[in-house]
Enzyme design. Structure first.
Site, PDB file in Angstrom:
ATOM      1  N   HIS A 145      -8.065  35.030  32.113  1.00  0.00           N
ATOM      2  CA  HIS A 145      -7.749  36.431  32.409  1.00  0.00           C
ATOM      3  C   HIS A 145      -8.180  36.796  33.822  1.00  0.00           C
ATOM      4  CE1 HIS A 145      -7.317  36.750  28.028  1.00  0.00           C
ATOM      5  NE2 HIS A 145      -6.596  37.833  28.267  1.00  0.00           N
TER       6      HIS A 145
ATOM      7  N   LYS B 298     -11.863  41.425  33.705  1.00  0.00           N
ATOM      8  CA  LYS B 298     -12.083  41.433  32.240  1.00  0.00           C
ATOM      9  C   LYS B 298     -13.570  41.297  31.918  1.00  0.00           C
ATOM     10  CE  LYS B 298     -10.376  39.671  27.853  1.00  0.00           C
ATOM     11  NZ  LYS B 298     -10.286  41.036  27.305  1.00  0.00           N
TER      12      LYS B 298
HETATM   13  N1  LIG Z   1      -4.633  44.559  22.341  1.00  0.00           N
HETATM   14  C1  LIG Z   1      -3.969  44.271  23.451  1.00  0.00           C
HETATM   15  O1  LIG Z   1      -2.775  43.931  23.415  1.00  0.00           O
HETATM   16  C2  LIG Z   1      -4.667  44.406  24.758  1.00  0.00           C
HETATM   17  C3  LIG Z   1      -5.983  44.749  24.776  1.00  0.00           C
HETATM   18  N2  LIG Z   1      -6.617  45.004  25.951  1.00  0.00           N
HETATM   19  C4  LIG Z   1      -7.982  45.499  25.848  1.00  0.00           C
HETATM   20  O2  LIG Z   1      -7.945  46.902  26.137  1.00  0.00           O
HETATM   21  C5  LIG Z   1      -9.164  47.296  26.733  1.00  0.00           C
HETATM   22  C6  LIG Z   1      -8.877  47.993  28.050  1.00  0.00           C
HETATM   23  O3  LIG Z   1      -8.291  47.092  28.947  1.00  0.00           O
HETATM   24  P1  LIG Z   1      -7.878  47.546  30.422  1.00  0.00           P
HETATM   25  O4  LIG Z   1      -6.886  48.645  30.351  1.00  0.00           O
HETATM   26  O5  LIG Z   1      -7.538  46.317  31.156  1.00  0.00           O
HETATM   27  O6  LIG Z   1      -9.293  48.093  30.940  1.00  0.00           O
HETATM   28  P2  LIG Z   1      -9.593  49.263  31.955  1.00  0.00           P
HETATM   29  O7  LIG Z   1     -11.049  49.208  32.268  1.00  0.00           O
HETATM   30  O8  LIG Z   1      -8.624  49.206  33.084  1.00  0.00           O
HETATM   31  O9  LIG Z   1      -9.261  50.595  31.118  1.00  0.00           O
HETATM   32  C7  LIG Z   1     -10.132  51.204  30.213  1.00  0.00           C
HETATM   33  C8  LIG Z   1     -10.161  52.670  30.576  1.00  0.00           C
HETATM   34  O10 LIG Z   1     -10.891  53.392  29.585  1.00  0.00           O
HETATM   35  C9  LIG Z   1     -11.761  54.273  30.274  1.00  0.00           C
HETATM   36  N3  LIG Z   1     -12.848  54.760  29.444  1.00  0.00           N
HETATM   37  C10 LIG Z   1     -14.134  54.334  29.362  1.00  0.00           C
HETATM   38  N4  LIG Z   1     -14.830  55.098  28.483  1.00  0.00           N
HETATM   39  C11 LIG Z   1     -13.961  56.021  28.012  1.00  0.00           C
HETATM   40  C12 LIG Z   1     -14.083  57.098  27.095  1.00  0.00           C
HETATM   41  N5  LIG Z   1     -15.232  57.372  26.467  1.00  0.00           N
HETATM   42  N6  LIG Z   1     -12.992  57.865  26.855  1.00  0.00           N
HETATM   43  C13 LIG Z   1     -11.813  57.614  27.472  1.00  0.00           C
HETATM   44  N7  LIG Z   1     -11.649  56.618  28.369  1.00  0.00           N
HETATM   45  C14 LIG Z   1     -12.702  55.818  28.626  1.00  0.00           C
HETATM   46  C15 LIG Z   1     -12.211  53.464  31.486  1.00  0.00           C
HETATM   47  O11 LIG Z   1     -12.806  54.289  32.454  1.00  0.00           O
HETATM   48  P3  LIG Z   1     -13.963  53.672  33.417  1.00  0.00           P
HETATM   49  O12 LIG Z   1     -13.342  52.466  34.086  1.00  0.00           O
HETATM   50  O13 LIG Z   1     -14.223  54.802  34.350  1.00  0.00           O
HETATM   51  O14 LIG Z   1     -15.103  53.310  32.549  1.00  0.00           O
HETATM   52  C16 LIG Z   1     -10.874  52.888  31.913  1.00  0.00           C
HETATM   53  O15 LIG Z   1     -10.137  53.798  32.711  1.00  0.00           O
HETATM   54  C17 LIG Z   1      -9.999  46.022  26.858  1.00  0.00           C
HETATM   55  O16 LIG Z   1     -10.858  45.938  25.739  1.00  0.00           O
HETATM   56  C18 LIG Z   1      -8.962  44.916  26.816  1.00  0.00           C
HETATM   57  O17 LIG Z   1      -9.475  43.700  26.374  1.00  0.00           O
HETATM   58  C19 LIG Z   1      -5.988  44.889  27.145  1.00  0.00           C
HETATM   59  C20 LIG Z   1      -4.684  44.509  27.196  1.00  0.00           C
HETATM   60  C21 LIG Z   1      -3.904  44.217  26.004  1.00  0.00           C
HETATM   61  O1  LIG Z   2      -8.398  42.471  28.951  1.00  0.00           O
HETATM   62  C1  LIG Z   2      -7.203  42.105  29.005  1.00  0.00           C
HETATM   63  O2  LIG Z   2      -6.555  42.187  30.048  1.00  0.00           O
HETATM   64  C2  LIG Z   2      -6.579  41.592  27.790  1.00  0.00           C
HETATM   65  N1  LIG Z   2      -7.254  41.664  26.685  1.00  0.00           N
HETATM   66  C3  LIG Z   2      -6.830  41.281  25.405  1.00  0.00           C
HETATM   67  C4  LIG Z   2      -7.747  40.226  24.842  1.00  0.00           C
HETATM   68  O3  LIG Z   2      -8.971  40.313  25.025  1.00  0.00           O
HETATM   69  O4  LIG Z   2      -7.266  39.310  24.177  1.00  0.00           O
HETATM   70  C5  LIG Z   2      -5.375  40.964  25.330  1.00  0.00           C
HETATM   71  C6  LIG Z   2      -4.766  40.378  26.569  1.00  0.00           C
HETATM   72  O5  LIG Z   2      -5.035  39.011  26.611  1.00  0.00           O
HETATM   73  C7  LIG Z   2      -5.194  41.088  27.837  1.00  0.00           C
END
Ligand SMILES: NC(=O)C1=CN([C@@H]2O[C@H](COP(=O)(O)OP(=O)(O)OC[C@H]3O[C@@H](n4cnc5c(N)ncnc54)[C@H](OP(=O)(O)O)[C@@H]3O)[C@@H](O)[C@H]2O)C=CC1
Ligand SMILES: O=C(O)C1=N[C@H](C(=O)O)C[C@H](O)C1
Length: 359
Positions: free
Chosen positions: A241, A245
Site C-alpha cells: 500500500h 497507510k
Molecule cells: N474497505 C475498503 O474498501 C477500504 C478501506 N479503507 C480504509 O478506510 C480508512 C480510511 O482510509 P483513507 O481514506 O485512505 O484515510 P484518510 O486518513 O485519508 O481518511 C480518513 C479521514 O477521516 C478523518 N477522521 C479522523 N477522525 C475522524 C472523526 N472522529 N470523525 C470524522 N472524520 C475523522 C481523518 O482526518 P485526519 O486526517 O485529520 O485525522 C481523515 O480525513 C482506513 O482504515 C483504510 O484502511 C481504505 C480504502 C478502501
Molecule cells: O488504506 C488503504 O488505502 C486501503 N485499505 C484497505 C485495507 O486495509 O485492506 C483496503 C484497500 O486495500 C486500501
C-alpha cells in the site's frame, strides 16, 4: 497525494459556497416534489421501494425534527432530515480523507441518493469547506462539520472510512438513531469490533475491509483453493500500500487470511504468522504468513501464494483507483437502506458466493 493534501490544508478560497449553486444530485427539490410520493427524479431503479426512507426509518423512530445546521462555524451545514422524494439520504464520515473525497465524487453521479452532510474530526482544517470543493465538483451548498451524531440523525445511511476509534463511536450513533452504517475502516481491535457487533443489534451495519468486487471474488476463490489443497501447500499473503497507510497487515490481507483459514477449517489466530525477522526458524507447517510493504502511491495490491514442492499458485488483485472501493460502498448504501438490524458483509451486498453470480 494531491487530493489528500487539499483536504488536509484547505485553502481560504475553498470557503463554504452558496447553497443556491448546489450540485444537481444534492440540490433541494422544489417543495411540491418533496411532499409527493412520486419516485425519485432520476431513480433508474437504483432506489427500490423498500429502500425508501419511509420504509427504512419509521417516522416514530426518526422524527423529522433533526434540525438542519446551516454553516455554523465548525459545525457544518446539514440538510434537514425529511423524505426527499424517495432519495436515500447519505452522510459521509471522514469526508475530507482519501476515500471520503472519492465517495463524494462518486455519489454526485449516482441517481437516487442525496448527500446530506459530511463530517471530520474536531479541529480538522477541512471544517467549513463546501463538500463540492472536496469532491472537485460544483458546490454542494453543504459544509464539512464535526458533529457526527447530527450526521447520523440527518442521514438514512452513513458511509464511514475514518479510523478505528471514530468508527466504533459512530456505530454507537448508528445504534441510537437506527441509521444504516457502511463501514470501510480497517485495523479495528477486538473491543472496537465488539462495539460494532452490539450496534448491529439496533441498526443495519455493512462492514468490509475491501469493498471492491475483485477482492470479494478473490476471497471466495482463496477459500476454495485452501479447501482443496492439503497443508503441504504453504500459504503466504503479501500486500503493498501507499506510504500513508497506518495499519498493517491491511484489513484485506487479514480477510484473505481468514478465508484461507476457513478453507482449511482452522481459526486464523492459531496459524497466523505476522511477518518474520531474524533467526525465526524453519517455516511451521500449516501457518499462514503475512508480509506488508509500504511505499509511494500504491492504492492496494494483494497476492495470496500457495507454495508447494515444485510448483506455486499465486492469485493477485491490484487496485489502480480508489473508485472501485467507492463503487462498492455505493452498492452497500443502496442495499442497506431499508434493511433491518444486523451485521452484513459485501458478500450479502453483492449476493454472490462461489457457485453464485455477481449482481
Ligand atoms: N474497505 C475498503 O474498501 C477500504 C478501506 N479503507 C480504509 O478506510 C480508512 C480510511 O482510509 P483513507 O481514506 O485512505 O484515510 P484518510 O486518513 O485519508 O481518511 C480518513 C479521514 O477521516 C478523518 N477522521 C479522523 N477522525 C475522524 C472523526 N472522529 N470523525 C470524522 N472524520 C475523522 C481523518 O482526518 P485526519 O486526517 O485529520 O485525522 C481523515 O480525513 C482506513 O482504515 C483504510 O484502511 C481504505 C480504502 C478502501
Ligand atoms: O488504506 C488503504 O488505502 C486501503 N485499505 C484497505 C485495507 O486495509 O485492506 C483496503 C484497500 O486495500 C486500501
Amino acid at each position: 497525494m494531491a487530493g489528500k493534501a487539499q483536504a488536509k490544508r484547505p485553502k481560504p478560497k475553498a470557503a463554504p459556497a452558496p447553497a443556491a449553486k448546489s450540485n444537481a444530485k444534492t440540490k433541494p427539490l422544489p417543495k411540491k416534489e418533496k411532499a409527493s410520493a412520486k419516485p425519485a427524479r432520476d431513480s433508474r431503479a437504483a432506489v427500490p421501494q423498500s429502500a425508501k426512507p419511509a420504509a427504512a426509518k419509521p417516522a416514530a423512530a426518526k422524527p423529522v425534527t433533526a434540525k438542519p445546521v446551516t454553516a455554523k462555524p465548525g459545525g457544518g451545514g446539514l440538510r434537514p432530515k425529511r423524505p426527499v422524494n424517495g432519495a436515500i439520504r447519505v452522510g459521509i464520515a471522514g469526508c475530507a480523507g482519501r476515500m471520503g473525497q472519492m465517495l463524494l465524487k462518486t455519489l454526485a453521479a449516482v441517481p437516487g441518493v442525496l448527500v446530506v452532510g459530511g463530517s471530520e474530526r474536531k479541529g480538522s482544517p477541512a471544517l467549513g469547506m463546501d463538500l463540492g470543493a472536496l469532491a472537485g465538483t460544483e458546490p454542494f451548498g453543504i459544509t464539512v462539520g464535526d458533529d457526527a451524531s447530527a450526521l447520523f440523525e440527518a442521514a438514512d445511511v452513513v458511509i464511514d472510512f475514518t479510523n478505528p476509534a471514530a468508527t466504533a463511536q459512530h456505530a454507537g450513533f448508528a445504534a441510537r438513531t437506527g441509521t444504516a452504517h457502511v463501514i470501510g475502516t480497517t485495523g479495528l481491535d477486538a473491543d472496537q469490533l465488539a462495539a460494532i457487533g452490539r450496534a448491529a443489534q439496533k441498526a443495519p451495519i455493512v462492514m468490509a475491509s475491501n469493498m471492491s468486487l475483485g477482492v470479494n471474488l478473490l476471497e471466495q476463490v482463496v477459500e476454495q483453493i485452501a479447501r482443496i489443497l492439503d497443508p503441504d501447500w504453504d500459504i503466504e499473503i503479501v500486500e503493498m500500500h501507499h506510504r500513508h497507510k497506518v495499519d498493517a497487515p491491511s484489513g484485506t490481507a487479514l480477510t484473505l487470511g481468514e478465508a484461507a483459514a476457513r478453507g482449511r477449517g482452522v481459526p486464523l489466530r492459531r496459524v497466523a504468522r505476522r511477518a518474520r525477522d531474524g533467526h525465526v526458524g524453519a517455516r511451521v507447517k500449516g501457518e499462514i504468513g503475512f508480509q506488508a510493504l509500504r511505499g509511494g502511491d500504491v492504492v492496494g495490491d494483494h497476492t495470496v501464494m500457495f507454495a508447494a514442492d515444485g510448483e506455486r499458485v499465486e492469485i493477485t488483485h491490484k487496485a489502480s483507483s480508489r473508485e472501485i472501493f467507492a463503487r462498492g460502498a455505493v452498492k452497500a448504501v443502496l442495499w442497506a437502506a431499508g434493511k433491518g438490524p444486523g451485521l452484513y458483509s459485501m458478500k450479502d451486498v453483492l449476493g454472490f458466493s462461489v457457485g453464485g453470480s455477481a449482481t
